[in-house]
Design an enzyme around this catalytic site. Structure first.
Site, PDB file in Angstrom:
ATOM      1  N   ASP A   1      -6.178  -9.011   1.687  1.00  0.00           N
ATOM      2  CA  ASP A   1      -5.965 -10.320   1.703  1.00  0.00           C
ATOM      3  C   ASP A   1      -6.750 -10.863   0.383  1.00  0.00           C
ATOM      4  O   ASP A   1      -6.282 -11.620  -0.228  1.00  0.00           O
ATOM      5  CB  ASP A   1      -6.411 -11.173   2.789  1.00  0.00           C
ATOM      6  CG  ASP A   1      -5.782 -10.823   3.988  1.00  0.00           C
ATOM      7  OD1 ASP A   1      -4.286 -10.445   3.922  1.00  0.00           O
ATOM      8  OD2 ASP A   1      -5.978 -11.072   5.000  1.00  0.00           O
TER       9      ASP A   1
ATOM     10  N   ASN B   1       0.992  -1.084  -0.058  1.00  0.00           N
ATOM     11  CA  ASN B   1      -0.067  -0.201  -0.032  1.00  0.00           C
ATOM     12  C   ASN B   1       0.880   1.138   0.056  1.00  0.00           C
ATOM     13  O   ASN B   1       2.264   1.030  -0.015  1.00  0.00           O
ATOM     14  CB  ASN B   1      -1.156   0.108   0.985  1.00  0.00           C
ATOM     15  CG  ASN B   1      -0.441  -0.110   2.793  1.00  0.00           C
ATOM     16  OD1 ASN B   1       0.696   0.572   2.795  1.00  0.00           O
ATOM     17  ND2 ASN B   1      -0.969  -0.931   3.603  1.00  0.00           N
ATOM     18  N   ARG B   2       0.328   2.441  -0.096  1.00  0.00           N
ATOM     19  CA  ARG B   2       1.028   3.656  -0.246  1.00  0.00           C
ATOM     20  C   ARG B   2       1.891   3.726   0.985  1.00  0.00           C
ATOM     21  O   ARG B   2       3.367   4.261   0.922  1.00  0.00           O
ATOM     22  CB  ARG B   2       0.246   4.715  -0.381  1.00  0.00           C
ATOM     23  CG  ARG B   2       0.824   6.022  -0.772  1.00  0.00           C
ATOM     24  CD  ARG B   2       0.029   7.204  -0.979  1.00  0.00           C
ATOM     25  NE  ARG B   2       0.461   8.336  -1.191  1.00  0.00           N
ATOM     26  CZ  ARG B   2      -0.233   9.634  -1.520  1.00  0.00           C
ATOM     27  NH1 ARG B   2      -1.190   9.500  -1.448  1.00  0.00           N
ATOM     28  NH2 ARG B   2       0.639  10.888  -1.639  1.00  0.00           N
TER      29      ARG B   2
ATOM     30  N   GLU C   1       3.314   1.718   3.245  1.00  0.00           N
ATOM     31  CA  GLU C   1       4.391   0.671   3.247  1.00  0.00           C
ATOM     32  C   GLU C   1       5.445   1.147   2.124  1.00  0.00           C
ATOM     33  O   GLU C   1       6.638   0.955   2.419  1.00  0.00           O
ATOM     34  CB  GLU C   1       3.847  -0.661   2.649  1.00  0.00           C
ATOM     35  CG  GLU C   1       2.812  -1.203   4.022  1.00  0.00           C
ATOM     36  CD  GLU C   1       2.156  -2.361   3.549  1.00  0.00           C
ATOM     37  OE1 GLU C   1       1.804  -3.321   4.582  1.00  0.00           O
ATOM     38  OE2 GLU C   1       1.773  -2.696   2.322  1.00  0.00           O
TER      39      GLU C   1
END
Length: 332
Positions: free
Chosen positions: A276, A208-209, A211
């Site tokens: 997930d 994601n952004r 991370e």
């Protein structure tokens, strides 16, 4: 939103996925939900007293990815580490109930990662985590490596689902990536910060952004997507799928092509487990012969369905088709 994927192609990929098998390697967790009522404040401390009315278990982490793979109709083999405890036995039972291969679960000398959420009046009061997230080593890693080799040997795609709980250490990552590349099957990676740059060669790399920015030590400018290919080159992957919450996704591919995938969610009730669902859908569609662009678009439909449900939930092929049909009607 224009639909780049035809309905016939979507149906064909969903049907083909039922003949595929996905190996999921990563950190499995047991989610426990305690639902109850709050009528008073404790006399011992200024905290609410929750009278528990219901206890519910759910598969979390890599186990939830496996659950979503099965819900889409594909076979699944889960490689993960669990403790020889009540949580581990509960996980085995639940995986057996959804016909997920559990022979690759490795028993280790630590507690099964368990997250207990106390919920009252539809609001989470507190979460309690029971875990040991140090990297596994020694004989436990050797047994994980053997399990990876068995699982990947019969898989059509591989998911590496990292929650920084100790399973995806460098040796396990390297073995899984090399085995998948040797067989020519796609790999989907959901990374975390510890080993962020060890997945070179991945088919789809899905941070994601937050991370990605933490790993790069710099902000990602989404309003100037021409800057993303440089990030893509540093990672050394085939496709970078950057998940952006309510802004959808950005798929960066070889040659610098950037495709924005806007969110299709109609109602966001709970985002737990949405990542997930995306990982599972990406791998399943790639295993069925879909392109990275097709996989991202279909995963976007699945995520839009999942976030409208309470807690980590699975999405069926029928629900994906319903989401597509609703968008198609709006596009007319």
């Amino acid at each position: 939103m224009p639909l780049a994927l035809s309905r016939d192609r979507l149906v064909a990929l969903l049907q083909a996925s039922t003949h595929c098998r996905v190996a999921v390697v990563g950190d499995a967790m047991l989610d426990v939900y305690l639902h109850g009522d709050v009528d008073r404040i404790s006399p011992e401390a200024p905290v609410p007293v929750v009278r528990v009315r219901e206890r519910r278990y759910a598969l979390g982490g890599a186990a939830n990815v496996a659950n979503n793979v099965r819900a889409l109709g594909a076979g699944c083999d889960l490689v993960a580490a669990i403790g020889d405890d009540l949580g581990g036995r509960q996980l085995r039972t639940m995986l057996s109930e959804i016909a997920t291969e559990s022979a690759s679960l490795v028993n280790v000398a630590r507690p099964t990662t368990t997250k207990t959420r106390v919920v009252a009046r539809s609001q989470q009061v507190v979460r309690v985590d029971e875990e040991d997230d140090a990297d596994l080593d020694g004989d436990e890693v050797e047994r994980l490596l053997a399990a990876v080799a068995r699982a990947v040997a019969s898989a059509d795609a591989v998911v590496l689902e990292d929650y920084n709980k100790g399973v995806l250490v460098p040796r396990v990552i390297d073995a899984a990536m090399r085995s998948a590349q040797a067989r020519g099957i796609p790999t989907v990676v959901d990374p975390k910060y510890r080993n962020f740059f060890l997945y070179r060669g991945a088919t789809i790399f899905k941070p994601n952004r937050r991370e990605l920015e933490a790993a790069l030590g710099a902000a990602v400018d989404l309003d100037h997507p021409e800057a993303l290919p440089a990030t893509f080159d540093r990672l050394g992957v085939e496709h970078l799928l950057l998940t952006l919450g309510d802004r959808g996704m950005a798929l960066v591919s070889a040659g610098g092509a950037v495709r924005r995938v806007p969110t299709v969610a109609r109602e966001v009730y709970d985002v737990v487990g949405a990542g997930d669902t995306v990982s599972a859908c990406l791998a399943t569609i790639l295993a069925a012969g879909g392109t990275a662009t097709e996989a991202a678009e279909i995963a976007n439909y699945a995520a839009g369905v999942e976030v409208a449900k309470l807690g980590a939930a699975t999405v069926s092929p029928e629900e994906v088709l319903d989401a597509y049909d609703e968008l198609a009607r709006e596009a007319v």
